[in-house]
Design an enzyme around this catalytic site. Sequence first.
Site, PDB file in Angstrom:
ATOM      1  N   ARG A 277       1.088 -13.564   2.534  1.00 14.82           N
ATOM      2  CA  ARG A 277       0.402 -13.275   3.792  1.00 14.82           C
ATOM      3  C   ARG A 277      -0.971 -13.932   3.844  1.00 14.82           C
ATOM      4  O   ARG A 277      -1.797 -13.744   2.966  1.00 14.82           O
ATOM      5  CB  ARG A 277       0.253 -11.758   3.977  1.00 14.82           C
TER       6      ARG A 277
ATOM      7  N   CYS B 159      -6.643  -9.068   3.106  1.00 17.21           N
ATOM      8  CA  CYS B 159      -7.873  -8.266   3.073  1.00 17.21           C
ATOM      9  C   CYS B 159      -9.116  -9.119   3.309  1.00 17.21           C
ATOM     10  O   CYS B 159      -9.679  -9.121   4.392  1.00 17.21           O
ATOM     11  CB  CYS B 159      -7.985  -7.528   1.735  1.00 17.21           C
TER      12      CYS B 159
ATOM     13  N   ARG C 166      14.626  -3.379   3.421  1.00 17.54           N
ATOM     14  CA  ARG C 166      13.623  -2.854   2.483  1.00 17.54           C
ATOM     15  C   ARG C 166      14.042  -1.473   1.979  1.00 17.54           C
ATOM     16  O   ARG C 166      13.945  -1.182   0.779  1.00 17.54           O
ATOM     17  CB  ARG C 166      12.265  -2.777   3.183  1.00 17.54           C
TER      18      ARG C 166
ATOM     19  N   THR D  79      -6.835  -0.844   7.180  1.00 13.58           N
ATOM     20  CA  THR D  79      -8.204  -1.312   7.377  1.00 13.58           C
ATOM     21  C   THR D  79      -8.450  -1.602   8.852  1.00 13.58           C
ATOM     22  O   THR D  79      -7.711  -2.365   9.479  1.00 13.58           O
ATOM     23  CB  THR D  79      -8.471  -2.583   6.556  1.00 13.58           C
TER      24      THR D  79
ATOM     25  N   THR E 231      -2.751  -4.387   9.228  1.00 15.85           N
ATOM     26  CA  THR E 231      -3.620  -4.628  10.379  1.00 15.85           C
ATOM     27  C   THR E 231      -4.014  -6.099  10.360  1.00 15.85           C
ATOM     28  O   THR E 231      -5.077  -6.456   9.840  1.00 15.85           O
ATOM     29  CB  THR E 231      -4.871  -3.721  10.346  1.00 15.85           C
TER      30      THR E 231
ATOM     31  N   VAL F 224       0.828  -1.209   0.000  1.00 13.63           N
ATOM     32  CA  VAL F 224       0.000   0.000   0.000  1.00 13.63           C
ATOM     33  C   VAL F 224       0.861   1.256   0.000  1.00 13.63           C
ATOM     34  O   VAL F 224       0.679   2.165  -0.807  1.00 13.63           O
ATOM     35  CB  VAL F 224      -0.951   0.010   1.220  1.00 13.63           C
TER      36      VAL F 224
END
Length: 425
Positions: free
Chosen positions: A331, A260, A38, A120, A85, A15
């Site tokens: 994930r 998600c 990263r 979220t 989250t 994101v």
Amino acid sequence: MNQKDKIAIIGLGYVGLPLAVACAEKYAVVGLDISQSRIEELQTGYDRTFEVSKDELEGVKQNLRFTSKVDEIADCNIYIVTVPTPIDASNRPDLTPLIKSSETVGRVLKKGDIVIYESTVYPGVTEEVCVPVLEKSSGLKFNKDFFAGYSPERINPGDKEHTVKKILKVTSGSTPEIAKKVDALYQSIIEAGTHLASSIKVAEASKVIENTQRDVNIALINELALIFDTMGIDTNEVIEAAATKWNFIKLTPGLVGGHCIGVDPYYLTFKAEELGYKPNLILGARQINNGMGKYIVEQTVKHLIKHDKKIKDSNVLVMGVTFKENCPDTRNTKVVDIIHELQEYHVNVDAYDPWVDTEVERKSFPYPLLRHNPIEADKKYDAIIVAVAHDQFKSLKRADYENISTAPAVLIDIKGIVEKPTWRL
């Protein structure tokens, strides 16, 4: 928005990074991430998520820099938090990344600054959980010294068509004036436009039901697949026939993982149960979708038996481990459930995924992965489960699978991409 505004993006994952690049086309941006590896990769122009190309990073390098040091975002006045989250082992919201990020931002927060959350959450988290952390960490007063906004992310990993600038953005702010400023910020970078919600809680709720609705709809299709399978009817043929009606929502059965759809409904059910309401439909959908891995393995075992093959110590190949096609993201992938269930039968499992090829990605997956393409190797498998519709797998023919199978080939097709499979979900 003032072109002198300086934006900090907290969290540079699927994101945060695309958003940072989009913002850097018009604003000075600092991307902060706790992973030094990263940061170093991004500084060389490499994005391991493949969401942003080296050319795109090169194109905004004058306005975008990356860091893992908090003091380097101290001169920013807009902070956008894009951290994960997740849920814990009990399917309860884990707000730890959000809280720690709020503590980090709070340490550099100044009067007049705006903190926008994109992660979220269930309705109320921004103002009831994050804002108190910001106040405590900064010593400043909410809606007097600093302000907040919420604009839920709508990134679709691996999708090169619906990119961040091409997806309409829901926006909100802690005061009417701040709401307009937040909306103006996103209007300046989002080509698809924005929708200004009346409150932060409305914006939070709008995001969490997007994925909850999809989860429930897929659960219906999965349950229909289970029913039709017992009837000996091809579910995909039924769907094709039903989809000839203009208002039929065309979905296909399968595994529901990712960060998600497989996670967000638990945020809503947690809050609902906390308030005394039992969301039976949503929880029932979660139960159905979470049970698909077990069902797929049961069908695999049945077909091994049907074809006179042993179960214990049999060799099974799982093709694809990411939560979706053409994406390295593992994930909350439900392919893990398949591997776990197979091992419960004392099956020897090999797993292969051409998209999971870096050491960082491999370490994030709980099972060993083949480093070579099994299609090009000599090992024979008693069954092959094609779990993810990567483009590399779509190009394979039935003969490719037969060449690495013990006769007769047992091909389990979860994604509808295998030519004449033994069994298809």
